[in-house]
Design a protein around this motif. Structure first.
Motif, mmCIF file in Angstrom:
data_model
loop_
_atom_site.group_PDB
_atom_site.id
_atom_site.type_symbol
_atom_site.label_atom_id
_atom_site.label_comp_id
_atom_site.label_asym_id
_atom_site.label_seq_id
_atom_site.Cartn_x
_atom_site.Cartn_y
_atom_site.Cartn_z
ATOM 1 N N TYR A 124 9.270 14.042 9.002
ATOM 2 C CA TYR A 124 9.621 12.691 8.546
ATOM 3 C C TYR A 124 9.458 12.599 7.021
ATOM 4 N N GLU A 125 10.477 12.060 6.401
ATOM 5 C CA GLU A 125 10.509 11.953 4.939
ATOM 6 C C GLU A 125 10.812 10.497 4.550
ATOM 7 N N ARG A 126 10.077 10.018 3.544
ATOM 8 C CA ARG A 126 10.324 8.658 3.053
ATOM 9 C C ARG A 126 10.251 8.674 1.517
ATOM 10 N N GLU A 127 11.259 8.092 0.893
ATOM 11 C CA GLU A 127 11.279 8.004 -0.573
ATOM 12 C C GLU A 127 10.299 6.920 -1.027
ATOM 13 N N LEU A 128 9.486 7.241 -2.015
ATOM 14 C CA LEU A 128 8.526 6.292 -2.579
ATOM 15 C C LEU A 128 9.170 5.614 -3.798
ATOM 16 N N ARG A 129 9.398 4.329 -3.684
ATOM 17 C CA ARG A 129 10.097 3.608 -4.751
ATOM 18 C C ARG A 129 9.433 2.238 -4.964
ATOM 19 N N LEU A 130 9.260 1.875 -6.247
ATOM 20 C CA LEU A 130 8.744 0.554 -6.615
ATOM 21 C C LEU A 130 9.923 -0.356 -6.974
ATOM 22 N N GLU A 131 9.818 -1.591 -6.517
ATOM 23 C CA GLU A 131 10.885 -2.534 -6.833
ATOM 24 C C GLU A 131 10.616 -3.240 -8.172
ATOM 25 N N THR A 132 9.336 -3.497 -8.451
ATOM 26 C CA THR A 132 8.985 -4.159 -9.728
ATOM 27 C C THR A 132 7.816 -3.404 -10.348
ATOM 28 N N PRO A 133 7.982 -2.745 -11.406
ATOM 29 C CA PRO A 133 9.290 -2.414 -11.996
ATOM 30 C C PRO A 133 10.016 -1.386 -11.135
ATOM 31 N N THR A 134 11.270 -1.301 -11.314
ATOM 32 C CA THR A 134 12.036 -0.330 -10.521
ATOM 33 C C THR A 134 11.672 1.062 -10.984
ATOM 34 N N PHE A 135 11.136 1.820 -10.007
ATOM 35 C CA PHE A 135 10.653 3.163 -10.372
ATOM 36 C C PHE A 135 10.723 4.070 -9.150
ATOM 37 N N HIS A 136 11.301 5.239 -9.345
ATOM 38 C CA HIS A 136 11.337 6.263 -8.271
ATOM 39 C C HIS A 136 10.105 7.120 -8.418
ATOM 40 N N ALA A 137 9.103 6.876 -7.512
ATOM 41 C CA ALA A 137 7.812 7.540 -7.646
ATOM 42 C C ALA A 137 7.803 8.952 -7.056
ATOM 43 N N GLY A 138 8.508 9.191 -6.006
ATOM 44 C CA GLY A 138 8.480 10.515 -5.370
ATOM 45 C C GLY A 138 8.832 10.449 -3.873
ATOM 46 N N TYR A 139 8.195 11.352 -3.073
ATOM 47 C CA TYR A 139 8.526 11.441 -1.651
ATOM 48 C C TYR A 139 7.249 11.617 -0.822
ATOM 49 N N LEU A 140 7.315 11.060 0.377
ATOM 50 C CA LEU A 140 6.225 11.211 1.345
ATOM 51 C C LEU A 140 6.754 12.019 2.537
ATOM 52 N N TYR A 141 6.018 13.085 2.924
ATOM 53 C CA TYR A 141 6.416 13.946 4.039
ATOM 54 C C TYR A 141 5.323 13.916 5.115
ATOM 55 N N LEU A 142 5.761 13.725 6.372
ATOM 56 C CA LEU A 142 4.837 13.725 7.521
ATOM 57 C C LEU A 142 5.307 14.764 8.538
ATOM 58 N N TRP A 143 4.339 15.591 8.976
ATOM 59 C CA TRP A 143 4.626 16.560 10.047
ATOM 60 C C TRP A 143 3.903 16.117 11.332
ATOM 61 N N PRO A 144 4.654 15.870 12.409
ATOM 62 C CA PRO A 144 4.014 15.412 13.650
ATOM 63 C C PRO A 144 3.250 16.551 14.332
ATOM 64 N N GLU A 145 2.218 16.231 15.084
ATOM 65 C CA GLU A 145 1.439 17.189 15.876
ATOM 66 C C GLU A 145 2.098 17.320 17.248
ATOM 67 N N LYS A 146 2.925 18.366 17.402
ATOM 68 C CA LYS A 146 3.708 18.515 18.635
ATOM 69 C C LYS A 146 2.821 18.778 19.847
#
Length: 448
Positions: A124-146
């Motif tokens: 699972y991947e989610r983009e980390l973004r701030l709306e105020t101020p608008t800023f692309h901070a990075g990415y969050l990655y999650l690996w599930p425990e199968k």
């Protein structure tokens, strides 16, 4: 009645029903398991999306402020969920900002089973973004425990499997019991009745069997058995009667009867043959047919016996050797096929009396009754034979005929009687017999 496990219809049916119940239960549980996996994957995706939505803003701010401690705290908090095995946060350039991995945990599901089932869960991947101020901070990655997720699914489905298995086994047991009381037990009773039924008796069965199974397949089976049993008894009775008649005819036949197998060994002898051959049936069966014949008789008879065709009877004459005495016999031979075997029957008739009668008639026709010398007819036939031989050969040969007469024989008959005359003729005949050679014939021409 004991049950033989390898042959019992009930045991075979019960085992087959139980096996089918187990297989069907396992197949049904397998379908339910994979259906549960599919449902669980949907639920997992929904849970992870909700979780990402919760931590997205705090982590975006932490990355924006370069607050590693706060970000690490947030990441470590995510690992409290057993569904997550690994978390990474990367900045906008892809450089690792913080990460955390779950500690090693024990699961009831082995690793190979996890690899085999393969939940096919994404990272699972989610983009980390701030709306105020608008800023692309990075990415969050999650690996599930199968393995945890599979362990959860397995525990949920295992109880369902046990329930289905118990239910199906109970149903198979009930079906087997119903089959036993409806089919196996009545068949056992019918078999027991058939095993103890006697000759010319009806098949003994209780009225309850006939009442409960009168119109079903077992009732039809009983009716068929009863009909076949009556026909069998009738056939056996007719066969016994026919066998008795055959034995009586063979035993009381005027001719001696010998039955040979396909190797020409004696297998049956009647009493007439025992009396004729002066041997018991056991003695005759123990010896070969050749031992009954004289050597000269067996040579011709063996050829006839060998060349005899099936269903082509033949009558021959032979000579038996009975206790050193030759016995002329007339034999009627017949070869026939019974099923896959070939047998030969010999009807043996003593013709010694007939031979003696024929010899007596022959002697009366060709010999003088007083002197026992050949008579006029014998001499005439002999002369004809000699003339035919002499005409048929070119070599010179001769024959002579000499007539002799007794002087005053009529006076002796008239004065002393015919008895004395006959005695005189016999004395003359005995004197002449001493002179007989192979090519000399003495015959009495008169008085014959």
């Amino acid at each position: 009645m004991g049950v033989v496990f390898s042959r019992s219809l009930f045991i075979k049916q019960a085992l087959l029903t139980l096996v089918l119940a187990v297989v069907l239960s396992l197949v049904n549980s397998g379908f339910q398991f994979f259906e549960g996996v599919s449902d669980q994957k949907t639920q997992i995706n929904q849970d992870f999306e909700e979780l990402l939505a919760v931590v997205e803003k705090p982590l975006s701010k932490a990355v924006f402020r370069l607050d590693v401690d706060f970000a690490q705290q947030q990441v470590n908090g995510l690992l409290f969920s057993p569904n997550i095995s690994h978390v990474e946060v990367r900045d906008e350039s892809g450089k690792l900002f913080v990460e955390a991995a779950a500690a090693a945990r024990d699961f009831s599901v082995p690793q190979f089973f996890t690899d085999f089932v393969s939940l096919d869960l994404q990272t699972y991947e989610r983009e980390l973004r701030l709306e105020t101020p608008t800023f692309h901070a990075g990415y969050l990655y999650l690996w599930p425990e199968k393995r945890y997720l599979l362990d959860k699914i397995f525990k949920e489905q295992f109880s369902i499997l046990i329930y289905n298995l118990f239910k199906d086994l109970l149903l198979a047991t009930l079906i087997s019991l119903v089959f036993y009381f409806l089919v196996t037990y009545p068949l056992m009773r019918l078999t027991e009745s058939l095993s103890i039924v006697g000759d010319n008796d009806d098949i003994p069965l209780s009225k309850s069997f006939l009442r409960h199974h009168k119109s079903d397949e077992l009732g039809n089976l009983y009716a068929t058995f009863a009909s076949l049993w009556k026909k069998l008894n009738t056939a056996l009775s007719d066969l016994e009667r026919s066998d008795s008649h055959t034995k009586a005819m063979i035993e009381h036949a005027a001719d001696g009867i010998l039955l040979l197998d396909d190797s020409n060994n004696i297998i049956l002898v009647n009493s007439t043959a025992e009396l004729m051959l002066k041997k018991s049936a056991s003695e005759l069966k123990a010896h070969s047919l050749r031992g009954l014949h004289t050597p000269s008789s067996w040579l011709g008879f063996s050829d006839v016996l060998y060349d005899l065709k099936i269903d082509e009877p033949l009558t021959v004459e032979a000579t038996y050797q009975i206790q050193g005495i030759e016995l002329p016999v007339e034999i009627r031979l017949a070869k026939y096929r019974i099923q896959s075997k070939i047998e030969t029957i010999l009807l043996v008739r003593d013709v010694s009396e007939r031979k003696n009668a024929e010899a007596h008639i022959q002697r009366l026709a060709y010999y003088d009754s007083v002197t026992s010398l050949p008579n006029r007819q014998y001499l005439s036939d002999k002369l004809c034979d000699v003339l035919k031989i002499s005409r048929g050969t070119s070599a010179s040969s001769y024959s002579a005929v000499v007539f002799m007469d007794l002087d005053r024989f009529k006076t002796i008959n008239d004065s002393l009687g015919h008895n004395v005359g006959d005695q005189l003729l016999c004395c003359v005949a005995s004197q002449l017999n001493s002179l007989i050679e192979d090519d000399v014939v003495f015959a009495r021409m008169g008085g014959g």
